[in-house]
Design an enzyme around this catalytic site. Structure first.
Site, PDB file in Angstrom:
ATOM      1  N   LYS A 161     -35.494  22.902 -17.986  1.00  0.00           N
ATOM      2  CA  LYS A 161     -35.390  24.125 -17.185  1.00  0.00           C
ATOM      3  C   LYS A 161     -34.046  24.226 -16.463  1.00  0.00           C
ATOM      4  CE  LYS A 161     -37.982  23.884 -13.636  1.00  0.00           C
ATOM      5  NZ  LYS A 161     -36.902  23.412 -12.704  1.00  0.00           N
ATOM      6  N   GLU A 191     -35.299  21.084  -3.932  1.00  0.00           N
ATOM      7  CA  GLU A 191     -34.709  20.142  -4.897  1.00  0.00           C
ATOM      8  C   GLU A 191     -34.299  18.846  -4.203  1.00  0.00           C
ATOM      9  OE1 GLU A 191     -34.322  20.163  -8.068  1.00  0.00           O
ATOM     10  OE2 GLU A 191     -34.659  22.240  -8.689  1.00  0.00           O
ATOM     11  N   ARG A 192     -34.255  17.766  -4.969  1.00  0.00           N
ATOM     12  CA  ARG A 192     -33.721  16.518  -4.436  1.00  0.00           C
ATOM     13  C   ARG A 192     -32.209  16.629  -4.276  1.00  0.00           C
ATOM     14  NH1 ARG A 192     -35.042  11.946  -8.336  1.00  0.00           N
ATOM     15  NH2 ARG A 192     -34.674  13.599  -9.866  1.00  0.00           N
TER      16      ARG A 192
END
Length: 295
Positions: A11, A34-35
């Site tokens: 993705k 998100e990290r």
């Protein structure tokens, strides 16, 4: 549009290609939950220095509060609206709406809402719809916002609440399939599950005919794939299935290749593949040997 995918299916790579290659004046990217390491990789490696010249990135990493993660999506939409009102064509990429909904769930449940939609509060539907409805064309001489919202589909469950809500409000959805990714084809788009409500008006009559023929043959191959792979199908029993079998390999390569030119060139390639498959599936008309009685 919605981009529905599980984790590790490609993705982020697809979003990066869209951010760098789609024809737009400004690209606005919302990275929600998100990290930090993934955020840095996406900005520095996927988008790159050249892509950042026309890109605005709004990020709220996974360690930040639910209030900040939820506001990340709203802020990105407000930035996109700012450029749209200036007459620019904006591409908005939001990754992901699932984490936006999870952040809203934390806030709403803490405020006293009951988690009734598989753990999500009733206001989740309104929150997602009110965000999505802000995308689209502006008024008069204003530009437009083309938005692509990604959805993390756990266990490939397309009926989970967030995916179900987005399918109802968006103009279409693109589904990434793990089995296709494991087969080595990227982007791992499942053509049969992907749908666009805008497509008939976005393509010419001849292009729509090509797409309809391709989807029909893909569906035919998919319905008979177990029998074909088991060697139970005899060539010549069904001329249309013969064409679908002849089409499959070339089409799989076509869907996974880099597109060096525009859509017109892609449709020309697709037309060539369909013609080649039709020619390969035609039965050969060889003269039959005739037994002649004689002394």
């Amino acid at each position: 549009m919605g981009l529905f995918a599980g984790s590790g299916v490609g993705k982020s790579s697809l979003l990066g290609r869209l951010a760098s290659r789609v024809d737009a004046d400004v690209v606005v990217i919302a990275l929600i939950g998100e990290r930090g390491r993934e955020l840095r990789h996406f900005v520095e490696e996927v988008i790159g220095e050249e892509g950042l010249k026309r890109t605005v990135v709004i990020a709220a990493t996974s360690d930040q509060s639910a209030l900040k993660r939820r506001r990340c999506a709203w802020t990105a939409m407000a930035v996109a609206e700012h450029f749209r009102d200036q007459g620019k064509n904006v591409l908005l990429l939001a990754d992901s709406i699932t984490r936006f909904a999870e952040a809203h769930r934390e806030v709403a449940v803490a405020a006293g809402e009951a988690p009734v939609l598989r753990g999500y509060p009733p206001s989740t539907s309104h929150m997602i719809m009110s965000l999505c409805e802000r995308a689209g064309p502006g008024f008069g001489n204003q530009g437009d916002i083309t938005a692509l919202f990604s959805v993390l589909v756990a266990g490939s469950d397309m009926d989970e609440p967030i995916a179900d809500i987005l399918r109802g409000v968006l103009d279409g959805h693109i589904v990434l399939d793990r089995a296709i990714a494991e087969g080595g084809r990227y982007p791992a788009i499942d053509v049969l599950q992907s749908v666009s409500r805008s497509l008939p008006n976005a393509a010419t009559v001849s292009e729509n005919v090509l797409l309809h023929q391709t989807r029909r043959l893909l569906g035919l191959y998919d319905r008979n794939s177990v029998m074909i792979r088991a060697g139970l199908y005899t060539q010549g029993a069904d001329p249309e299935l013969d064409q679908a079998i002849a089409l499959w390999s070339d089409l799989d390569d076509f869907l996974g290749q880099e597109a060096p030119q525009d859509c017109t060139h892609s449709f020309q390639q697709l037309n060539l593949i369909l013609r080649r498959a039709k020619a390969a599936a035609k039965p050969s008309h060889r003269p039959q040997a005739t037994a002649v009685e004689g002394g």
